[in-house]
Design an enzyme around this catalytic site. Sequence first.
Site, mmCIF file in Angstrom:
data_model
loop_
_atom_site.group_PDB
_atom_site.id
_atom_site.type_symbol
_atom_site.label_atom_id
_atom_site.label_comp_id
_atom_site.label_asym_id
_atom_site.label_seq_id
_atom_site.Cartn_x
_atom_site.Cartn_y
_atom_site.Cartn_z
ATOM 1 N N PHE A 171 -16.211 -4.440 -12.463
ATOM 2 C CA PHE A 171 -14.976 -5.085 -12.027
ATOM 3 C C PHE A 171 -14.636 -4.612 -10.620
ATOM 4 C CE2 PHE A 171 -10.438 -5.482 -11.314
ATOM 5 C CZ PHE A 171 -10.255 -6.823 -11.604
ATOM 6 N N ASP A 256 -17.385 1.982 -5.835
ATOM 7 C CA ASP A 256 -16.012 1.522 -6.059
ATOM 8 C C ASP A 256 -15.285 2.590 -6.880
ATOM 9 O OD1 ASP A 256 -13.672 0.428 -7.014
ATOM 10 O OD2 ASP A 256 -14.536 -1.529 -7.522
ATOM 11 N N LYS A 285 -5.990 2.553 -6.468
ATOM 12 C CA LYS A 285 -4.967 2.710 -7.520
ATOM 13 C C LYS A 285 -4.023 3.917 -7.386
ATOM 14 C CE LYS A 285 -6.523 -0.234 -11.263
ATOM 15 N NZ LYS A 285 -7.760 -0.957 -10.897
HETATM 16 C C1 LIG Z 1 -8.217 -2.183 -10.333
HETATM 17 C C2 LIG Z 1 -9.561 -2.226 -9.762
HETATM 18 C C3 LIG Z 1 -9.863 -3.037 -8.653
HETATM 19 C C4 LIG Z 1 -8.865 -4.019 -8.083
HETATM 20 O O1 LIG Z 1 -7.770 -3.379 -7.540
HETATM 21 P P1 LIG Z 1 -6.458 -4.247 -7.139
HETATM 22 O O2 LIG Z 1 -5.571 -3.229 -6.492
HETATM 23 O O3 LIG Z 1 -5.916 -4.796 -8.413
HETATM 24 O O4 LIG Z 1 -6.893 -5.310 -6.225
HETATM 25 C C5 LIG Z 1 -11.124 -2.964 -8.120
HETATM 26 N N1 LIG Z 1 -12.055 -2.143 -8.625
HETATM 27 C C6 LIG Z 1 -11.812 -1.353 -9.701
HETATM 28 C C7 LIG Z 1 -12.873 -0.449 -10.203
HETATM 29 C C8 LIG Z 1 -10.557 -1.367 -10.300
HETATM 30 O O5 LIG Z 1 -10.324 -0.619 -11.371
#
Ligand SMILES: *Cc1c(COP(=O)(O)O)cnc(C)c1O
Length: 430
Positions: A171, A256, A285
């Site tokens: 994701f 990520d 986050k």
């Molecule tokens: C939450 C998340 C995103 C997206 O972040 P947003 O601030 O909602 O755009 C991308 N990568 C990972 C691994 C995430 O947990």
Amino acid sequence: MRYCLRCLRIAALVQKLLSKSINYYLKEALYIIMNKEEWMSLSDQCIMGTYKRFPVVFTSGKGMKLWDTDGREYLDFVAGIAVCSLGHAHPAVSEAIKNQADKLIHVSNLYHIDTQIEYARLLIQQTALDKVFFCNSGAEANEGAIKLAKKYGNDRSGGLKNEIITMIGSFHGRTMATITATGQDKFHKGFNPLLAGFQYIPFNDLAALEKAISTSTCAVMIEPIQAEGGIRVPDSDYFKNVRRLCDEKDILLILDEVQVGMGRTGTLLAHEQDGIVPDIVTMAKAMGNGFPIGAVLAKDCVATAFEPGSHASTFGGNPLAMAAAKATLEALLAEDLISKCRLRGSYFMNILNELGKKHPVIREVRGRGLLIGMELDCEVAGIIKKCMDRGLLIASAGPQVLRFVPPLIVSEPEIDRCIEILDDVLREGA
Ligand SMILES: *Cc1c(COP(=O)(O)O)cnc(C)c1O
């Protein structure tokens, strides 16, 4: 409905007329006049239905606790989805935001920004990366990383190296580039055509990666632990081998760390535990403890692919966001929350495993630090609802996985309380 709209209008009018402290009581009075159902139906009227929301409206929080419009108290093991790592209303962060708001909120990156420089320096001192680009969310950070990798690859190959490999079950966000990067069909549905130049392979499968890399590959993008995808932890030597392969094939490794970064797994960045240094890291986050902020970190030799004009963000790294982020990181370090996260994480994991022996419906407990998933033999939606009715907030990560991502300040008695409620709910059945 007309009645509560009228209430809102009258409240807004009186708010204009009265002082700040009276405003506060007025808002409280509004909670008495307008019940939860009325808030919810107003919500349906004016907010796009992108979320299937739980039937609750939170109005304040402190530490591990949240309170709703009915004055009910909740123990928060969601932390706004791994965001509020210092707990709600942390005094250092609130204070920093208030002070900076009185001084300067925004000026644009047309100019140098003192708080941005200070925070960037602090962040880089704490990591193995050299340079940073600030933005406002995880998706925006990943967009930046994708652009940086393509620019770097294209610049060095006369436009031939620009494809990115990502993982099935990953994701990476909700913009067009990041849903394309996300290796799950359900996020693609209805949004064709997706971007060209992405390829998906199984996570934790080195042979698949080796096979997928071609002369047009510029980067591989991976989460250190797949979070949204169900808290999936790869083999302990996976990332060492991925790093070696990336070096051999001359491609970039993008991690990520949007969810796993900022101490969540027991080190500031999760990859520190894998004994590697990636070329690009994205974060977001927990960076501002709830203030929206994202970042792309990169090694110097990669970062130079971005020149003036290559990439930008109006709000990215503005004084207010930087003050929040700096206060958050300083508090995280001063309160030694990262080592506490390791201790509490293993305490939590142990009793969750004990619970697993008691309830056959529990298939597996997995994770690292305070990012823990519990896979069940059934759907978790009903269990989450029942926990909520008992004052405990838990999230999910896919239909059959409970996700525990409490603030890193969580105490052992609070973990015990969570287990007690969960035990009760599981005994009752979903
Ligand atoms: C939450 C998340 C995103 C997206 O972040 P947003 O601030 O909602 O755009 C991308 N990568 C990972 C691994 C995430 O947990």
